[in-house]
Write an enzyme that holds these catalytic residues in place. Structure first.
Site, PDB file in Angstrom:
ATOM      1  N   ASP A 127       0.909  -1.143   0.000  1.00  0.00           N
ATOM      2  CA  ASP A 127       0.000   0.000   0.000  1.00  0.00           C
ATOM      3  C   ASP A 127       0.945   1.188   0.000  1.00  0.00           C
ATOM      4  O   ASP A 127       1.585   1.482   1.019  1.00  0.00           O
ATOM      5  CB  ASP A 127      -0.867  -0.013   1.266  1.00  0.00           C
ATOM      6  CG  ASP A 127      -1.853   1.140   1.250  1.00  0.00           C
ATOM      7  OD1 ASP A 127      -1.483   2.238   0.793  1.00  0.00           O
ATOM      8  OD2 ASP A 127      -2.998   0.956   1.688  1.00  0.00           O
ATOM      9  N   HIS A 128       1.051   1.868  -1.137  1.00  0.00           N
ATOM     10  CA  HIS A 128       2.161   2.820  -1.245  1.00  0.00           C
ATOM     11  C   HIS A 128       2.038   3.976  -0.249  1.00  0.00           C
ATOM     12  O   HIS A 128       3.022   4.644   0.050  1.00  0.00           O
ATOM     13  CB  HIS A 128       2.353   3.299  -2.689  1.00  0.00           C
ATOM     14  CG  HIS A 128       1.402   4.358  -3.142  1.00  0.00           C
ATOM     15  ND1 HIS A 128       0.153   4.077  -3.628  1.00  0.00           N
ATOM     16  CD2 HIS A 128       1.521   5.699  -3.189  1.00  0.00           C
ATOM     17  CE1 HIS A 128      -0.457   5.203  -3.957  1.00  0.00           C
ATOM     18  NE2 HIS A 128       0.345   6.205  -3.706  1.00  0.00           N
ATOM     19  N   HIS A 133      -5.621   2.878   1.212  1.00  0.00           N
ATOM     20  CA  HIS A 133      -4.849   4.043   1.670  1.00  0.00           C
ATOM     21  C   HIS A 133      -5.501   4.752   2.866  1.00  0.00           C
ATOM     22  O   HIS A 133      -4.858   5.033   3.873  1.00  0.00           O
ATOM     23  CB  HIS A 133      -4.695   5.057   0.547  1.00  0.00           C
ATOM     24  CG  HIS A 133      -4.154   4.492  -0.728  1.00  0.00           C
ATOM     25  ND1 HIS A 133      -3.251   3.463  -0.760  1.00  0.00           N
ATOM     26  CD2 HIS A 133      -4.391   4.811  -2.029  1.00  0.00           C
ATOM     27  CE1 HIS A 133      -2.953   3.182  -2.020  1.00  0.00           C
ATOM     28  NE2 HIS A 133      -3.639   3.980  -2.809  1.00  0.00           N
TER      29      HIS A 133
END
Ligand code: BG6
Length: 520
Positions: free
Chosen positions: A199-200, A262
């Site tokens: 999950d950046h 996010h």
């Protein structure tokens, strides 16, 4: 008014020794996609420029597009040189990097491809002297299971000459059921410790700093709870529209694209209990507890606590833009949401009664991702009869992007003979204090995966707990009457109905078009 932040010991600002990745062959499955050229290659290149890559690394891209390694290098070069995504682009540095890029065209659904991959990896490994394998799966949700099976059946999941790890890019399934199935497929082939679900947002500096702010200082934890905090407001607003991703977006929508991963991660980091250590399992355990405390909504709660929207034509950054239904590849009757606002409740001892308001959308007036923690008013309005009547409550804002930093709003006396107060802001901006650009999230996460550190990746139960919250909302929406889309103009703050989602005195969303000029 901004006071900035003073650092007393400039020595402490210096970067400690930079970590170095293990040598490995990074195999990007789905390399002809957008992510490879926009994020992965610039991140690897930058890591190499700052000295974090092991010189023996190799990158092998695999994708549907027919091309050879020369063409792949050229495309990656042009993307890195022109996009501004690489912080360190320079031609002479590129040559060293480009020699390590390779490409293989193939159908990722075809089991024979994995036999070819095996042979190619053996060859590359002998040539470069590294047999560690990091598989990066960056494909639409339906393609991920056959890839994992292909790696498993060909034996590429095992590695007696080094390690094998797998990074799973989002989307990780599209609901609870598909996420569970993907997890079982993965766990048939790999051990949980070898799986890195990305999950950046977790790689962003300010996101990591939430934990340092909360648990590296003594002054916040005693007040970080329902006794002092009134509500939490989390925003991820984008000015961009659906761009060239209509096919993906039509199937996905904002709830799955942004909130299921996010934004829930931001809720978890804001709300979690202190972990017993800063390691993968301790941190993830506490995040899962937060997700478990958010009870899945009933259809009636979905009606009351969520608002969805879709943008119509409007003006963004002074230019006219089409509505979502007019975008290339979008159905003229699309019911896909491009905006969502929700009220979550974390039903545990610390947070009972404190709403977490979360919103995200495309084609909003400002690009900003932030968490605003709103504190309660003082118990007594001591300065109530001053010319300002009321003092605004305190707010701590974590600005995730742009202008990464943290600010605190508090009340101060204006100079002069009257007892008059004003909201003022103390702010810390990464760039001003550390004088360096923050690394891209993908740099941080790729480096961590190459070093075997999964702290900033999501665990099996975590990703399923996220879907357990999101799936009932998707289901209730699917069963509800067709929404009246479009219901907000591009460039506006979102649908009108969002305003009434936040109720209570002195509560409200921050207006996106304006810089906050007070705590409000
Ligand atoms: C991606 C979504 O995960 O995150 C995109 O698929 C979105 O739709 C992007 O634009 C936002 O990421 P960032 O880092 O620009 O906030």
């Amino acid at each position: 008014m901004s006071t900035g932040v003073t650092i007393t010991s400039p020595e402490k600002l210096k970067q400690p020794n930079l970590p170095k990745a293990d040598s490995c062959v990074l195999v990007i499955l789905g390399a002809s996609g957008d992510l490879t050229r926009r994020k992965l290659i610039p991140a690897l290149f930058d890591l190499n420029c700052v000295g974090c890559m092991n010189p023996y690394f190799q990158v092998l891209g695999i994708g549907r597009t027919q091309m050879d390694s020369e063409e792949f290098r050229k495309q990656m070069h042009d993307a890195a040189a022109s996009s501004g995504d690489s912080r360190n682009f320079a031609e002479d540095r590129w040559d060293f990097f480009a020699e390590r890029l390779h490409y293989m065209a193939g159908d990722l659904n075809d089991p024979a491809l994995y036999e070819q991959l095996k042979a190619r990896l053996a060859e590359l490994g002998d040539f470069a002297g590294t047999h560690n394998h990091l598989f990066y799966v960056s494909v639409p949700a339906s393609l991920a299971p056959p890839i994992v099976e292909g790696l498993g059946k060909s034996g590429l999941n095992q590695n007696d000459k080094g390690w094998s790890r797998i990074i799973m890019e989002k989307p990780f399934g599209r609901d609870l059921q598909s996420a569970k199935e993907l997890n079982s497929t993965l766990l048939n082939a790999f051990d949980e410790s070898e799986i890195y679900r990305i999950d950046h947002y977790l790689g962003k500096e300010t996101v990591q700093n939430i934990l340092v702010f909360r648990f590296g200082n003594t002054m916040w934890e005693p007040i970080w709870n329902r006794n002092y905090i009134d509500y939490v407001e989390i925003t991820a607003a984008e000015t961009v529209g659906v761009e060239s991703r209509a096919a993906f977006y039509e199937e996905t929508g904002t709830l799955r694209d942004m909130v299921a991963n996010h934004l829930l991660q931001l809720v978890a980091l804001t709300a979690m209990e202190p972990p017993i250590a800063f390691d993968a399992d301790s941190v993830r355990e506490q995040k899962v507890q937060v997700f478990r405390s958010i009870h899945p909504m009933t259809p009636e709660e979905v009606e009351r606590r969520t608002v969805r929207g879709q943008y119509g034509p409007g003006v963004v950054d002074s230019a006219p833009v089409p509505g979502y239904r007019e975008e290339n590849g979008v159905s003229p009757t699309s019911r896909t949401e491009t905006y969502v606002a929700l009220e979550f409740h974390v039903d545990n001892w610390r947070w009972a009664g404190v709403p977490f308001y979360v919103r995200s959308g495309k084609r909003l007036p400002r690009h900003v991702t932030e968490i605003r923690v709103h504190f309660k008013r003082t118990p007594q309005a001591l300065f109530a009869r001053t010319p300002d009547e009321e003092m605004d409550p305190n707010i701590v804002t974590f600005t995730i992007q742009p202008n990464e930093g943290i600010s605190i709003w508090f009340g101060a006396k204006r100079p002069g003979p009257h007892m008059s107060t004003a909201p003022v802001q103390a702010s810390f901006l990464y760039e001003n204090v550390f004088g360096t650009e923050t690394p891209d999230a993908y740099e941080t996460l790729l480096l961590d995966a190459m070093q075997g550190d999964a702290t900033l990746f999501t665990r099996r139960d975590e990703v399923e707990a996220e879907w357990r919250i999101i799936t009932p909302i998707e289901e209730a929406w699917a069963n509800a009457p067709a929404p009246n889309f479009p219901n907000y103009a591009a460039g506006s703050d979102g649908p009108i109905a969002v305003e009434s989602l936040i109720s209570g005195d002195h509560r409200g969303w921050r207006k996106l078009a304006e810089e906050p000029t007070s705590g409000k």
